[in-house]
Design a protein around this motif. Structure first.
Motif, PDB file in Angstrom:
ATOM      1  N   GLU A  70       0.818  -1.210   0.000  1.00  8.44           N
ATOM      2  CA  GLU A  70       0.000   0.000   0.000  1.00  8.44           C
ATOM      3  C   GLU A  70       0.851   1.260   0.000  1.00  8.44           C
ATOM      4  O   GLU A  70       0.360   2.343  -0.269  1.00  8.44           O
ATOM      5  N   VAL A 115      -0.369   3.132  10.324  1.00  7.68           N
ATOM      6  CA  VAL A 115      -1.789   3.438  10.097  1.00  7.68           C
ATOM      7  C   VAL A 115      -2.444   2.323   9.287  1.00  7.68           C
ATOM      8  O   VAL A 115      -3.545   1.861   9.610  1.00  7.68           O
ATOM      9  N   ILE A 116      -1.755   1.862   8.267  1.00 11.47           N
ATOM     10  CA  ILE A 116      -2.294   0.794   7.418  1.00 11.47           C
ATOM     11  C   ILE A 116      -2.510  -0.472   8.249  1.00 11.47           C
ATOM     12  O   ILE A 116      -3.567  -1.106   8.174  1.00 11.47           O
ATOM     13  N   GLU A 166      -2.819  -0.743  11.543  1.00 10.30           N
ATOM     14  CA  GLU A 166      -3.895  -0.518  12.513  1.00 10.30           C
ATOM     15  C   GLU A 166      -5.264  -0.652  11.847  1.00 10.30           C
ATOM     16  O   GLU A 166      -6.176  -1.254  12.419  1.00 10.30           O
ATOM     17  N   ASN A 167      -5.406  -0.096  10.654  1.00 16.21           N
ATOM     18  CA  ASN A 167      -6.666  -0.223   9.920  1.00 16.21           C
ATOM     19  C   ASN A 167      -6.964  -1.672   9.561  1.00 16.21           C
ATOM     20  O   ASN A 167      -8.106  -2.115   9.649  1.00 16.21           O
ATOM     21  N   MET A 168      -5.940  -2.400   9.181  1.00 16.18           N
ATOM     22  CA  MET A 168      -6.121  -3.814   8.857  1.00 16.18           C
ATOM     23  C   MET A 168      -6.559  -4.588  10.101  1.00 16.18           C
ATOM     24  O   MET A 168      -7.440  -5.436  10.025  1.00 16.18           O
ATOM     25  N   ASN A 169      -5.940  -4.276  11.234  1.00 16.05           N
ATOM     26  CA  ASN A 169      -6.285  -4.958  12.482  1.00 16.05           C
ATOM     27  C   ASN A 169      -7.703  -4.613  12.924  1.00 16.05           C
ATOM     28  O   ASN A 169      -8.437  -5.480  13.374  1.00 16.05           O
ATOM     29  N   SER A 170      -8.089  -3.353  12.806  1.00 15.89           N
ATOM     30  CA  SER A 170      -9.449  -2.979  13.221  1.00 15.89           C
ATOM     31  C   SER A 170     -10.498  -3.583  12.280  1.00 15.89           C
ATOM     32  O   SER A 170     -11.557  -3.968  12.712  1.00 15.89           O
ATOM     33  N   GLU A 171     -10.179  -3.684  11.005  1.00 11.57           N
ATOM     34  CA  GLU A 171     -11.105  -4.319  10.068  1.00 11.57           C
ATOM     35  C   GLU A 171     -11.191  -5.808  10.342  1.00 11.57           C
ATOM     36  O   GLU A 171     -12.246  -6.414  10.223  1.00 11.57           O
TER      37      GLU A 171
END
Length: 169
Positions: free
Chosen positions: A111, A157-158, A160-165
């Motif tokens: 990404e 950030v990427i 963290e976003n992957m983990n939250s998703e």
């Protein structure tokens, strides 16, 4: 006689380092087939300069520099040249130890922009110094430092976003 020694030395180096170069290429481009192409292109360029490079010393650093610059040049040109191979590469050498984490990190790396990706791979995967990375990428050490910081921040950030998703599913 001298040519035979040169070829033998290069062949020994290429056989010993090809898997490592391919893994680094994979981290740069995210595709095993493109990584194999990138590795072969880098080794061809290294062979052309082998006489000078082997006399100068740090052949490993030179090979990784060629690999990284070739990747960035190909990204600028907007595509890969495809050349047929007689058989597919052996992918077992690059199999990750912790598959889920490695897959997530590879996806996150993909990404990032090619420049951030190149800086992070050289600095943290290859364990290069700021100066070595700057030399390989033809930028200043300050640029390497700022791109490392920005690339790592973006990578966090990427991830963290992957983990939250992943937990929301």
């Amino acid at each position: 006689m001298r040519e035979a020694v040169r070829e033998r030395e290069f062949r020994e180096f290429a056989e010993a380092r090809q898997a490592q170069l391919r893994r680094s290429a994979y981290l740069l481009c995210g595709d095993w087939y493109q990584a194999q192409d990138l590795t072969q292109t880098a080794l061809m360029k290294l062979y052309a300069a082998w006489g000078r490079v082997s006399r100068d010393g740090n052949v490993d650093a030179y090979a990784r520099t060629i690999l990284t610059r070739t990747f960035i040049d190909q990204q600028r040109k907007g595509g890969w040249r495809e050349e047929p191979m007689s058989e597919p590469p052996d992918l077992s050498a690059g199999m990750p130890v912790a598959p889920e984490l490695r897959m997530m990190m590879r996806e996150a790396l993909m990404e990032l922009s090619p420049r951030y990706r190149a800086v992070l791979v050289l600095r943290f995967w290859e364990d290069w110094t700021v100066e070595q990375t700057a030399h390989a990428l033809r930028v200043t050490p300050g640029t390497v430092k700022s791109q490392s910081a920005r690339g790592l921040a973006r990578l966090r950030v990427i991830v963290e976003n992957m983990n939250s998703e992943g937990t929301a599913r």
